[in-house]
Enzyme design. Structure first.
Site, PDB file in Angstrom:
ATOM      1  N   SER A 141      40.354  36.100  39.760  1.00  0.00           N
ATOM      2  CA  SER A 141      39.985  35.891  38.363  1.00  0.00           C
ATOM      3  C   SER A 141      41.018  35.026  37.664  1.00  0.00           C
ATOM      4  O   SER A 141      42.205  35.056  37.989  1.00  0.00           O
ATOM      5  CB  SER A 141      39.890  37.243  37.643  1.00  0.00           C
ATOM      6  OG  SER A 141      39.778  37.071  36.239  1.00  0.00           O
ATOM      7  N   TYR A 166      42.873  45.111  35.097  1.00  0.00           N
ATOM      8  CA  TYR A 166      41.911  44.283  35.834  1.00  0.00           C
ATOM      9  C   TYR A 166      42.624  43.092  36.461  1.00  0.00           C
ATOM     10  O   TYR A 166      42.473  42.812  37.646  1.00  0.00           O
ATOM     11  CB  TYR A 166      40.805  43.813  34.889  1.00  0.00           C
ATOM     12  CG  TYR A 166      39.897  42.769  35.498  1.00  0.00           C
ATOM     13  CD1 TYR A 166      39.025  43.097  36.535  1.00  0.00           C
ATOM     14  CD2 TYR A 166      39.913  41.457  35.039  1.00  0.00           C
ATOM     15  CE1 TYR A 166      38.194  42.138  37.105  1.00  0.00           C
ATOM     16  CE2 TYR A 166      39.087  40.493  35.597  1.00  0.00           C
ATOM     17  CZ  TYR A 166      38.235  40.839  36.629  1.00  0.00           C
ATOM     18  OH  TYR A 166      37.422  39.888  37.196  1.00  0.00           O
TER      19      TYR A 166
END
Length: 362
Positions: A141, A166
């Site tokens: 990501s 995350y």
């Protein structure tokens, strides 16, 4: 044969559709959790010929429309289930897109990220190692860049300061993958996605949330007072990048040096790429484009930036362009229009009905 995890998800469903159309033998895997509306997830599967009432945990289901596509409902934390699946199939390539997504949700349910993104990813590495998989490509990501403010963000940049669990879980995946590439020769490629959008997109992301609210005449929350900058990347461009990556597993960089280490490559068969649009857009310009395509004006609540968010992310994709000829081609207007056409069809909106709902709410 290709295994794609996360095929009830946004990117995974589009990738499976592309590979199946090109004649690849594909198995899709997803646990179909309720992080967001499961009707969207089942809708993606039904588009691929997997009927909701045929799905049972741990059992492979044959697509009714694509003879080279099968689906299995399975949790990545289920080690026995994964081992049984890999023992029964001959996967040469695995694309791991299954993960607990979302930056903000990681602030309220951190355990979900440990279970799916750490334990689940470990299980994927292990079954790839023990069952002869030639190439593991996996979702990382843009969030891994964290506090890094040098733009555009490059894979050679430091990613040591994530600001959400995350993001930390995704950086962990990259580190874990390198270990398996180094120790066991497993070719791994990490894909740092930048703000993916398009038809069948996630209901927790800005384009979906803004569209839903505007059509209902409800206000939208505009974080950082609209000054966020994002590299909005259309899903077809993302899929094109993934396709090029999985067809070209890394072989290791003979010029890599431990004295001046490039974090995106290694002497081991390991590589990390950014996949972005290479064309940053301000959030307010994004909102304006949605308004103009809908023909409706949004009621805006201007808000400060949220914990875990960063003010700007956009990608340097030069290495992906140089190595694999990647070139994103979809402009923001076309991409938003494609999403809105899908949204209206899926939820039964007409242009007139949407305008009427908005006016009534006012």
């Amino acid at each position: 044969m290709v295994l794609i995890t996360g095929t009830a998800g946004f990117i995974g469903s589009h990738l499976a559709r592309r590979l199946v159309r090109e004649g690849e033998q594909v198995v899709g895997l997803d646990v179909i959790n309720d992080y967001y509306d499961v009707n969207v997830k089942y809708g993606r599967l039904e588009r691929a010929g997997i009927a909701r009432d045929t799905i049972a945990y741990g059992e492979l289901v044959q697509s009714s429309t694509h003879p080279n596509y099968r689906f299995i409902k399975l949790d990545l934390t289920d080690r026995d289930g994964l081992n049984n699946l890999f023992a029964g199939e001959q996967f040469t390539t695995v694309v791991n897109l299954a993960a607990q997504a979302g930056v903000r949700y990681s602030l309220v349910n951190p355990q979900a990220y440990i279970d799916s993104n750490i334990i689940g990813f470990t299980n994927i590495l292990e079954v790839c190692r023990h069952h002869g998989v030639k190439h593991l490509a996996y979702a990382s990501s843009s969030s891994v860049y964290g506090l890094n403010e040098r733009m555009p963000l490059a894979t050679s940049d430091n990613v040591d300061h994530p600001i959400s669990l995350y993001a930390a879980s995704k950086k962990s995946n990259e580190l874990m993958a390198h270990t398996y590439s180094h120790l066991f020769g497993l070719a791994t490629t990490g894909l740092r996605f930048f703000t993916v959008y398009g038809p069948w997109g996630r209901p927790d992301m800005a384009l979906f949330l803004f569209t839903e609210a505007i059509l209902k005449g409800e206000p939208i929350k505009v974080f950082n007072h609209g000054n966020m900058v994002r590299d909005f990347t259309y899903v077809d461009d993302i899929v094109e990048g993934i396709k090029r990556v999985i067809d070209n597993p890394p072989k290791g960089n003979p010029d890599w040096s431990g004295e001046s280490p490039d974090p995106s490559t290694s002497k081991a068969p390991y590589k990390v790429y950014n996949i972005g649009n290479n064309d940053p857009v301000k959030l307010m310009d994004f909102v304006t484009a949605i308004e103009e395509e809908l023909g409706l004006e949004a009621k805006k609540i201007m808000m400060d930036i949220q914990p875990g968010d960063v003010p700007a992310t956009y990608a340097n994709v030069q290495d992906l362009m140089d190595d694999l000829g990647y070139k994103p081609e979809t402009n923001i207007r076309h991409g938003i229009r494609q999403f809105l056409d899908w949204y209206r069809e899926f939820y039964g909106y007409t242009r007139e009905a949407g305008a009427s709902n908005s006016q009534q709410a006012q």
